[in-house]
Every structure is written in C-alpha cells, then in structure tokens.
Design an enzyme around this catalytic site. Structure first.
Site, PDB file in Angstrom:
ATOM      1  N   GLU A 126       0.907  -1.293  -0.159  1.00 20.45           N
ATOM      2  CA  GLU A 126      -0.051   0.068  -0.210  1.00 20.45           C
ATOM      3  C   GLU A 126       0.725   1.311  -0.163  1.00 20.45           C
ATOM      4  O   GLU A 126       0.712   1.994   0.726  1.00 20.45           O
ATOM      5  CB  GLU A 126      -0.989   0.061   1.178  1.00 20.45           C
ATOM      6  CG  GLU A 126      -2.131  -1.236   1.119  1.00 20.45           C
ATOM      7  CD  GLU A 126      -2.962  -1.075   2.329  1.00 20.45           C
ATOM      8  OE1 GLU A 126      -2.780  -0.185   3.051  1.00 20.45           O
ATOM      9  OE2 GLU A 126      -3.821  -1.907   2.229  1.00 20.45           O
TER      10      GLU A 126
ATOM     11  N   GLU B 182      -5.128  -8.575   0.860  1.00 23.89           N
ATOM     12  CA  GLU B 182      -5.815  -8.089   1.949  1.00 23.89           C
ATOM     13  C   GLU B 182      -7.550  -7.825   1.848  1.00 23.89           C
ATOM     14  O   GLU B 182      -7.700  -7.062   0.734  1.00 23.89           O
ATOM     15  CB  GLU B 182      -5.446  -6.834   2.774  1.00 23.89           C
ATOM     16  CG  GLU B 182      -4.156  -6.929   3.476  1.00 23.89           C
ATOM     17  CD  GLU B 182      -3.532  -5.697   4.157  1.00 23.89           C
ATOM     18  OE1 GLU B 182      -4.494  -4.658   4.295  1.00 23.89           O
ATOM     19  OE2 GLU B 182      -2.378  -5.486   4.303  1.00 23.89           O
TER      20      GLU B 182
END
Ligand code: IFM
Length: 472
Positions: free
Chosen positions: A184, A364
């Site tokens: 991320e 995720e």
C-alpha cells in the site's frame, strides 16, 4: 475473557458447506492470511532490532490509548503457535513482512544476524507446515535512522532499499520465491505527506510527490535486486485500490483527483510505465532521464488490498484540493465506519485485472470491529463472516466475468496493532487477549477453514484465464 467453549467452533454442514462461492475459481487458487511485522511481532528492543518510525510514534504517545508495538501479538516468540493456527485453517500461503530495522538496525550498513535468524526460523517452520511464505519487504516500518535523513523524500533511499532487498534475496531466496516490494504505497505516502495532521504532519506537496517517485524507483530497484538473485522468483507489489466517490455531485473533480493518487500513482508507473495524465505535471520536476524504465520492471503478479469505497469532497484549502468527505446514509458500514460494498470489490477486481493484465492476488480483505464487539466475551463474529461471504462472493463474480484472480488472503490471521488506532480495532480471525497473549479462534476462523476445505474439494481444474469482459 473469552469462554473456553468458543475455542473450537465447528461449521459442520453450516454456512461454509452451503456457501456457493468459488465456482469460478481454479483448483490452484491460493487461500491465505496476511499480517505485517510491526503489527504482530513485538520484541522491538530485542536481539539488536533498530527503531522504526512507528516505535517513535509510540514513544511520543501518538497512538490511540498510548499503545505501542512493543509486545503486539508477541509473534516473535509465538510464531510456532501462530503457524499452528494457520495449519488449522488449512491456508496454503502466508503473507508476512520483514522488518527492515530488524535486519538492518539503521536501515543500511552491517546486517543484524539475530534478526536475520528470526526469519530463517519463521520461513523454515512455514515450509515444514506446508505453507508457502509470501514475503513483503516494506509494510510501513521505516528504520528511524533513515527517516532522520529524509526517509522517502531522500532519493538515496532507492539504493538503500535495493541493498536491503538484496540482503533478503541472498538470505531467503533459496526458500522464498514469492516477493512483494511494497504494501500500500499510496496509503503511507498520502497519510504521511499529504492529508496528515498534528505532529506527524510531514511537510508538503513537494515532499509528497518526491516520495511517490522515490518509492516507485525503490520498487523498480528492488525488483531487479530480487530477480537477479532468486531463481524462480515471482515478484509483485501490493496496492490498495478502491472507488473514490464524490460526497456530492459538486465533488466529482475532487474525487477523480483523489482516485488518481490513491489508485494509480504507483501501479501505473510500475505496471504501465507512466504516471497518470493528471499527475504528470506535478511529477515532472522529480523525474530524471531513464527513471520511468527503472520503475517499469517486469512483474509476475498484482497484489490487491480492498476493503470498501471512500467518499471524497473538494477542499481547496487542503494540500491536494480534496479531503475525505461525508458518507451517504443507508450504506452498511463496519463498526469502524468502513463502507460495506461488495459490488465495489467486484468492479475493482475487474478494473485492475483488465488495466494491468497481471494475475491478481487479493492480499488483504477483512472486517474491522472494536473492543466493544468483544466486551461481552463473544467471539461469534457473525458480521465478519457475513462480510467475508459477501466479498468472496463478489470475487467469484469477478472471476466468472473473466478476471484472472489467483488467490485471496484474509486480513488478518490475528487481531493486531492497527496503526493509529492501536489495539482497540480488531481485524483478526483469531482473538488476542493482549493481557495474556492467549489466542482464541473466532467463529470466522472456523468459517474460513470450512470455506477453504470445501473450495479446495470442489473447485474446477486449473485452466487458462478467460479474457476480461468488462468492468461490470
Ligand atoms: O492493518 C492494515 C494493514 O496494515 C494495511 N491495510 C489495511 C489494514 C486495516 O486497516
């Protein structure tokens, strides 16, 4: 305190057995769980580990409840028990991150043998348990010593990160083949550099764009360092992508701008070789000749993290002209206020599969609740099960529509240190009693175990991916 009778919930012929999803998934589809180093390891002052920026935030009392990562889930000492949990789940793979300051206490220079040995133990135990290690190089725990000299704003970090990647490759490349460079990148750059506030409000739009470019360069350099050293490596990066929607019709432009930074600032240059048009003017001052080719290295897979859409409003006074805005009424939310919108997940999967033309692994996805959920000692987290069911159903739809999706990893195996929120927010399939470190599988744990079992028994034979049909 969690009643002991909740520890071994059986799904029997219940939800998991009846669950219709996975019809479109391949038999070689990978089911996994994800964690990250700082969020679970603890042992922050042990065996020569250096400080990371998140240790510093904790020391300054900047985390909710003044929490720190000092003990976290004590995974550094209890990794064998945690691998036992993974075995009970039946996952084929485990995505974890390596703590850069554990291997290189000041981020560069002499490696720390005790830190290296910890991941040897972890990797060996995973392999012995039949679980494939997926290793992420960077999940936000920047060595403090490097942050002191500019962190991601300093272009020299590209070389330091490449050296760190080479160290990891040389040490673990005989046993680990799956690598992610970053987790991320849009999140840690946006929150640290652009929208942040208070003491952690780092600098300005200039440093924000500088960071974006340096992270992208570091990604490219790390891909080369891994590829050159690890035979059979399969390398990707993990991006958080989601629809960024306008809070009101007047916010449409702001939403589009935020989407470019949130969704494209890293995958576009890494996978397509160019910054999105809307960013190019802002990025131009930082790009040196040859940089775009250094960033655009061949990749083997695309890692997608997704939770739900965000809403954005125009804010001309803010650094980027936008801020997070009001959410519309009527859309279901998790207890921590995140939108529950499985269709957005399906659409995002279709979009990334089509845009970047790489096999997609969901690295995720999960449901955050809070301490309040467990105040009565309940671990029957049926809302988490409902969320996971709906999202895996959406994934199945995207696969049926042609998206080449090869795996799904739940965030997270354990409740853990949820960054600014500390331990009050819980994403785990396993409840952690932080006072005793007792691990208690929640109902969602048993549900996921049942799903994996039935999906693996019933999925069709592996075959070539069907072409993407559209974004639904
Ligand atoms: O806990 C985080 C993780 O570290 C990165 N992705 C989102 C998760 C939930 O907030």
């Amino acid at each position: 305190m969690i009643p002991a009778e909740h520890t071994g919930i059986s799904t029997g012929t219940g939800a998991a057995a009846r669950f219709p999803a996975t019809a479109a998934l391949r038999r070689d589809f990978i089911w996994g769980v994800s964690t990250s180093a700082f969020q679970i390891e603890g042992a922050t002052r042990e065996d020569g580990r250096g400080l990371s920026v998140w240790d510093t935030y904790g020391l300054k009392g900047q985390i909710a409840n003044k929490d720190t990562g000092d003990i976290a889930c004590d995974h550094y000492h209890r990794y064998a028990e945690d691998i036992g949990l993974m075995q009970r789940l039946g996952v084929q793979a485990y995505r974890f991150s390596v703590a850069w300051p554990r291997l290189l206490p000041t981020g560069r220079g002499a490696p720390n043998e005790a830190g290296l040995a910890f991941y040897d133990r972890l990797i060996d135990a995973l392999l012995a348990a039949g679980i494939e290690p997926w290793l992420c190089l960077y999940h936000w725990d920047m060595p403090q010593a490097l942050d002191d000299v500019g962190g991601w704003t300093n272009r020299d970090i590209v070389g330091w990160f490449a050296d760190y990647a080479a160290l990891v490759a040389n040490r673990y490349g005989d046993r680990v083949k799956r690598f992610a460079t970053f987790n991320e990148p849009s999140i840690f750059t946006i929150f640290a550099q652009a929208t942040g506030g208070g003491e952690r409000d780092m600098r300005n739009v200039d440093t924000f764009h500088r960071c974006i470019h340096n992270v992208n360069l570091a990604h490219g350099a790390a891909v080369d360092a891994l590829r050159d050293r690890v035979a059979g490596s399969l390398i990707g990066a993990i991006h958080n992508c989601q629809p960024c929607l306008p809070s009101t019709p007047a916010d449409a432009q702001a939403a589009q701008r935020s989407s470019v930074y949130w969704n494209q600032a890293f995958p576009d240059p890494q996978c397509l070789g160019a910054y999105p048009a809307l960013m190019q003017e802002a990025m131009a001052p930082y790009i040196e000749p040859g940089d775009m080719a250094r960033i655009h290295r061949p990749l083997d897979w695309f890692g997608l993290n997704h939770y739900g859409p965000s809403y954005v409003k125009a804010d001309p006074g803010s650094r980027l002209g936008w801020q997070f805005g009001e959410k519309p009424d009527g859309i279901p939310q998790t207890p921590i206020g995140w939108m529950i919108e499985p269709d957005a997940f399906r659409d995002t999967l279709l979009t990334v599969a089509k845009t970047y033309a790489l096999p997609v692994y969901v690295m995720e996805n999960g449901f955050g609740d809070s301490d309040k959920t467990y105040a009565a000692g309940a671990i029957n987290d049926e809302n988490r099960i409902a969320y996971l069911k709906a999202y895996i159903g959406a994934l199945d739809e995207a696969a049926a529509a042609g998206a080449d999706i090869r795996g799904y990893f739940v965030w997270s195996l354990l409740d853990n240190f949820e960054w600014d929120s500390g331990y009050g927010v819980r994403f785990g399939l396993t409840y952690i009693d932080y006072a005793t470190q007792q691990r208690t599988p929640k109902a969602s744990f048993a549900w996921y175990r049942g799903l994996i079992k039935s999906a693996r028994a019933g999925a069709p034979e592996p075959g070539p991916a069907v072409p993407v049909l559209g974004t639904g």
